[in-house]
Write an enzyme that holds these catalytic residues in place. Structure first.
Site, mmCIF file in Angstrom:
data_model
loop_
_atom_site.group_PDB
_atom_site.id
_atom_site.type_symbol
_atom_site.label_atom_id
_atom_site.label_comp_id
_atom_site.label_asym_id
_atom_site.label_seq_id
_atom_site.Cartn_x
_atom_site.Cartn_y
_atom_site.Cartn_z
ATOM 1 N N HIS A 1 -8.731 -4.697 0.120
ATOM 2 C CA HIS A 1 -7.086 -4.301 0.368
ATOM 3 C C HIS A 1 -6.394 -4.799 1.532
ATOM 4 C CE1 HIS A 1 -4.403 -0.725 -0.068
ATOM 5 N NE2 HIS A 1 -4.292 -0.609 0.862
ATOM 6 N N SER B 1 1.021 -1.155 0.043
ATOM 7 C CA SER B 1 0.013 0.049 -0.116
ATOM 8 C C SER B 1 0.850 1.154 -0.014
ATOM 9 C CB SER B 1 -0.924 0.178 1.202
ATOM 10 O OG SER B 1 -1.908 1.149 1.408
ATOM 11 N N ASP C 1 -11.008 -4.187 -3.721
ATOM 12 C CA ASP C 1 -10.405 -3.096 -2.959
ATOM 13 C C ASP C 1 -10.690 -1.763 -3.124
ATOM 14 O OD1 ASP C 1 -8.357 -1.572 -2.004
ATOM 15 O OD2 ASP C 1 -6.594 -2.725 -2.842
#
Length: 392
Positions: free
Chosen positions: A253, A148, A224
């Protein structure tokens, strides 16, 4: 406006757990050795405080594996700290048979300082330096893993390491602002401009992201909804050395590591990377490439020389003109001679103009050679995508 937008993007990027999920106790102040509280101590795990170039004291943990050939430097996501990543790091080190270093960004966990883009760059540099100097890892034996927001510092460092073994991008972002807005261009006030840095990464890259299909869109929680899968697909397309990506169906996610395909694909990747030959230093090749554009300036030099020759011919024409006027002063009984002088002058002038028009052709050819050079460097090569598209 730019500063305000950048600050807003930073606020969306950093969510340090509050309160931190762990505490630390100093074991050896001289070496920076620490121990984590509220966590079960495990053999082969060391915790240290590292000082960054921007003055932060960050906490890092190192998990050893006696069978490891490679070291993995893990930059975690935006809403986690080392206490929450502890068990995953121990498990990854065991299953992948790698030594693993994880660290908390400035302002996360028990790390001092404040979370910011520039601080995370200094944080990963300190962790990378520790991995090399304290634990003896070499650049060509290191894999950078970013999750991320952690893909930001990961790609910033990877773009400057030509002999890096590999990179893993887990739920990556194209840039900070692109998470919120579908931008077509990069703005100077954006953060984590991964889309502009990925072309400079020279090692194999594995991308892991959610796979979104029609059924997934009907089931909330199986996509996500933080970072769209288009981010991962676009970064994979821009990679110089692509490894088979992993698109996980049914994930979101924050839970991709829970799927069996996750660890299975990572094992396959690590095994393939271990068998790759060590990347050689490309500094000599880079210097050779940098020298090539100078050929165009050489052509410009020849153009300047032709301009000097033209100036010389013009000065000779002026001399002939002065001589003609002196001849006219001696007597006006030679009109035919004057006409012949004027005729010669016009012929010379037209010849000079023709030469001037012909000369710029040389620099044009240099641009053609420059285009060939760019294609030979692979900067405009799309053939690598054709095979991948046909397989998909």
């Amino acid at each position: 406006m730019g500063g305000m937008t950048s600050t807003m993007a930073a606020r969306f990027a950093f969510f340090p757990p509050d309160p931190p999920s762990y505490g630390v106790v100093v074991e050896d102040e001289a070496s920076g050795r620490l121990s984590m509280t509220t966590l079960t101590p495990r053999e082969g795990v060391e915790v240290r405080r590292l000082w960054t170039g921007r003055g932060s004291g960050i906490v890092a943990m190192y998990v050893t594996n006696p069978n490891a050939k490679l070291a993995l430097l893990y930059s975690h996501g935006n809403a986690a700290d080392l206490g929450q990543m502890y068990e995953l790091f121990v498990g990854l080190s065991s299953h992948l048979r790698v030594n693993l270093m994880g660290y908390d960004y400035s302002g996360y966990g028990q790390s001092s300082g404040k979370a910011s883009e520039q601080n995370t760059y200094a944080d990963i540099e300190a962790a990378y330096k520790c991995l090399k100097e304290t634990y003896g890892a070499h650049e060509e034996d290191i894999i950078l893993y970013g999750q991320s927001v952690g893909t930001g510092p990961t790609l910033e460092l990877a773009a400057h390491l030509p002999r890096l073994r590999a990179v893993v991008l887990h739920s990556p972002i194209l840039s900070g602002l692109r998470v919120m807005y579908p931008l077509k261009h990069t703005y100077w006030f954006d953060i984590y401009k991964n889309i502009d840095k990925i072309p400079f990464v020279k090692c194999p890259v594995l991308v892991i992201h959610v796979s979104v299909d029609f059924l997934a869109l009907l089931d909330m929680g199986t996509e996500d909804n933080v970072v769209d899968c288009s981010h991962g697909k676009r970064l994979w397309e821009l990679c110089k050395e692509k490894y088979e990506p992993l698109w996980i169906k049914g994930g979101n996610h924050n839970n991709l590591e829970l799927f069996p395909d996750y660890i299975r694909h990572l094992k396959k990747f690590i095994s393939a990377i271990e068998n790759l030959p060590v990347r050689q230093d490309e500094s000599v090749e880079t210097s050779d490439i940098a020298e090539a554009p100078r050929t165009s300036s050489d052509c410009l030099e020849s153009s300047r020389m032709s301009t000097d020759q033209t100036d010389t011919s013009r000065s000779s024409a002026v001399s002939r003109d002065k001589s003609k006027r002196r001849t006219e002063g001696r007597g006006k009984s030679r009109p035919s001679t004057d006409r012949r002088e004027k005729s010669r002058k016009s012929v010379d002038s037209s010849k000079d103009m023709k030469d001037d028009m012909d000369q710029p052709e040389k620099p044009r050819k240099s641009s053609d050679r420059f285009g060939d050079m760019m294609r030979s460097m692979g900067l405009c090569n799309m053939d690598c995508l054709k095979d991948t598209a046909s397989k998909a």
